[in-house]
Write a protein that holds these residues in place. Structure first.
Motif: not given
Length: 517
Positions: A22-30, A221-225, A253-254
């Motif tokens: 299933h496609p993954i979606v972003i809602k808020g920070n999750k 859309d998101f931030f990785g560390v 954001r996630p």
């Protein structure tokens, strides 16, 4: 017989739906599964084999997603390990990736893909975002957007890595803006795009806010560390994980660990996995990506590849045990309505100097138009010295000529400044196009001069005279239209629309009940 045949076809169809990711979606920070509505946590591994059967050639590390047999082998082992995401740093978009993507999909694994590569990336020391990069990024997006298990794109990895090169972030953020628009306008479903940062103490606070501040269409859309703070027998408090979690607790954001797995103590026990997927971190973090799959010279491997076979290392076994105990408790998407505001963009300080005004979208049409107005342009002698990498930094002739001419005429129209937020109308053009602009400008200033420059320039007949209108030519959204955008999808909730066959399957509620979905 017809009814029986129909029944068989229906069962086959249901089997297809059941195994589709299933496609993954972003809602808020999750992150959420768009069908089950369950929160999605990344359990990932970095995948970029470099030694053995994979070697560097023509500035490319051989594409790991074009090796069908290796993908089939590794996807199975990753599934047994407990992975649901693989992060790949470099691919060749011209190759066939169908079999590899199918192997990972069959194993329940999504792809997190970097679109910037060593060959096509923004140089942190002398940043430029030109037509060459714009086209390269679009080709990678085009090549992978069709796959159901395409999770997200990463537009840059540690481009700004300390306080001396923060201006480079303005160029990466411009690429995020442009790829967001391109994906929304040309793809059937929206695929998020974000940034992966290092964990530098002097810039970590500013950079996390910079990439998600400002106008909605400019935000990542998101931030990785990429974080390696938990080494050996550490703890939530001692490692720094607690401090980093507090810094992101109001992030809208996630955020996830785009790399983790310190190897100062080996074999790695991965005691941080329990905490990463535990109650102390799951409300803020969406999981992480372990570095890395294959054993290389840097000694981070989970498996060792020899003669096409994979040998499991102790790190693999330890991580498998740790992940087996990890059972993150998420929230339901429909029940989650946390409204968070984007942060204010960081002000310029001693450590942070990236402008909020971003470079323009590179337009090959604008560059061609500009060149068509010139009567003195760079000759083939210059063009032939440019390496396949492009840009004047790869050619001593180009670089030397541009440096000399910039001391004689203004270079404002071909230069950019990611600190001040000033960008020339043709700052995104190629090195030869920029040099042509300078040759012509010099000739206009010195009427008695000759368009020669030791054979590096030649007289040309202008095809047009309206150079002032050239800068207004916008980049085409794709190669088949005139640049007009299609229907835009809201970025507030980055919906990844399910593919048509899944959507149709969702209408068959009776069938879905029978399959237990």
């Amino acid at each position: 017989m017809q009814i029986a045949a129909l029944g068989v076809l229906l069962l086959l169809y249901v089997a297809t739906v059941v195994h589709a990711l299933h496609p993954i979606v972003i809602k808020g920070n999750k992150l959420f599964d768009s069908v089950t509505k369950n929160q999605f946590f990344i359990k990932g591994v970095a995948y970029q084999p470099r030694d053995g059967h994979v070697v560097r050639k023509d500035n490319f590390i051989a594409d790991p997603l074009a090796d069908a047999s290796a993908c089939a082998r590794d996807a199975s082992l990753m599934q047994k390990l407990g992975m649901n995401v693989v992060r790949v740093y470099e691919v060749d978009p011209s190759k066939d990736h169908d079999q590899c993507m199918k192997s990972f999909a069959d194993a329940g694994i999504y792809l997190l893909l970097d679109i910037a590569t060593p060959k096509f990336s923004i140089n942190r020391k002398s940043p430029e975002y030109d037509t060459r990069l714009y086209e390269a990024y679009r080709k990678t997006v085009d090549a992978f957007s069709k796959y159901d298990n395409m999770l997200a794109f990463i537009a840059g990895n540690e481009v700004t890595n300390d306080k001396t090169n923060t201006q480079a972030s303005a160029y990466v953020k411009a690429a995020i803006r442009d790829m967001k628009k391109y994906i929304k306008s040309t793809k059937k479903r929206y695929i998020p795009i974000g940034y992966a940062s290092n964990d530098d103490e002097f810039i970590r606070d500013a950079i996390k806010d910079y990439f998600v501040c400002g106008e909605e269409d400019e935000q990542a859309d998101f931030f990785g560390v990429n974080m390696y703070e938990w080494c050996g027998d550490s703890s939530y408090e001692k490692s720094g994980y607690k401090d980093r979690t507090k810094e992101f607790e109001s992030y809208h954001r996630p955020v996830f660990l785009s790399e983790y797995g310190c190897n100062l103590v080996t074999p790695r026990e991965f005691s941080d996995v329990e905490v990463l997927y535990g109650s102390q971190m799951t409300d803020v973090w969406s999981g992480g990506v372990v570095y890395e799959w294959t054993q290389e010279n840097n000694n981070y491997g989970l498996v060792k590849i020899a003669n096409g076979k994979a040998e499991l290392m102790q790190d693999y076994t330890n991580l498998q045990k740790a992940l087996a105990k990890a059972s993150p408790k998420g929230v339901n998407m429909d029940a989650y309505n946390d409204q968070r505001q984007a942060p204010q963009c960081p002000e310029h300080t001693q450590n942070w100097k990236a402008a909020t005004t971003l470079p323009p979208t590179p337009s090959s049409g604008a560059c061609s138009c500009m060149r068509d107005t010139l009567s003195c342009t760079a000759s083939d002698q210059v063009s032939n010295t440019v390496t396949s990498g492009g840009g004047h930094s790869n050619s001593s002739v180009l670089g030397d000529q541009i440096d000399v001419l910039c001391g004689m005429v203004t270079c404002d129209d071909i230069s950019g400044d990611g600190e001040k937020g000033h960008y020339g109308a043709f700052s995104f053009c190629s090195g030869t196009e920029k040099l042509s602009w300078l040759y012509n400008l010099y000739m206009e200033k010195n009427k008695g001069g000759r368009c020669e420059f030791n054979g590096n320039a030649e007289v040309t007949t202008p095809k047009r005279k309206d150079v002032k209108t050239c800068a207004d030519i916008q980049a085409n959204v794709d190669s088949t239209n005139d640049g007009s955008s299609g229907d835009s999808k809201s970025a507030a909730v980055s919906w990844l629309q399910p593919s048509s066959f899944i959507s149709w399957g969702l209408l068959m509620t009776g069938v879905m009940v029978l399959t237990g979905r």
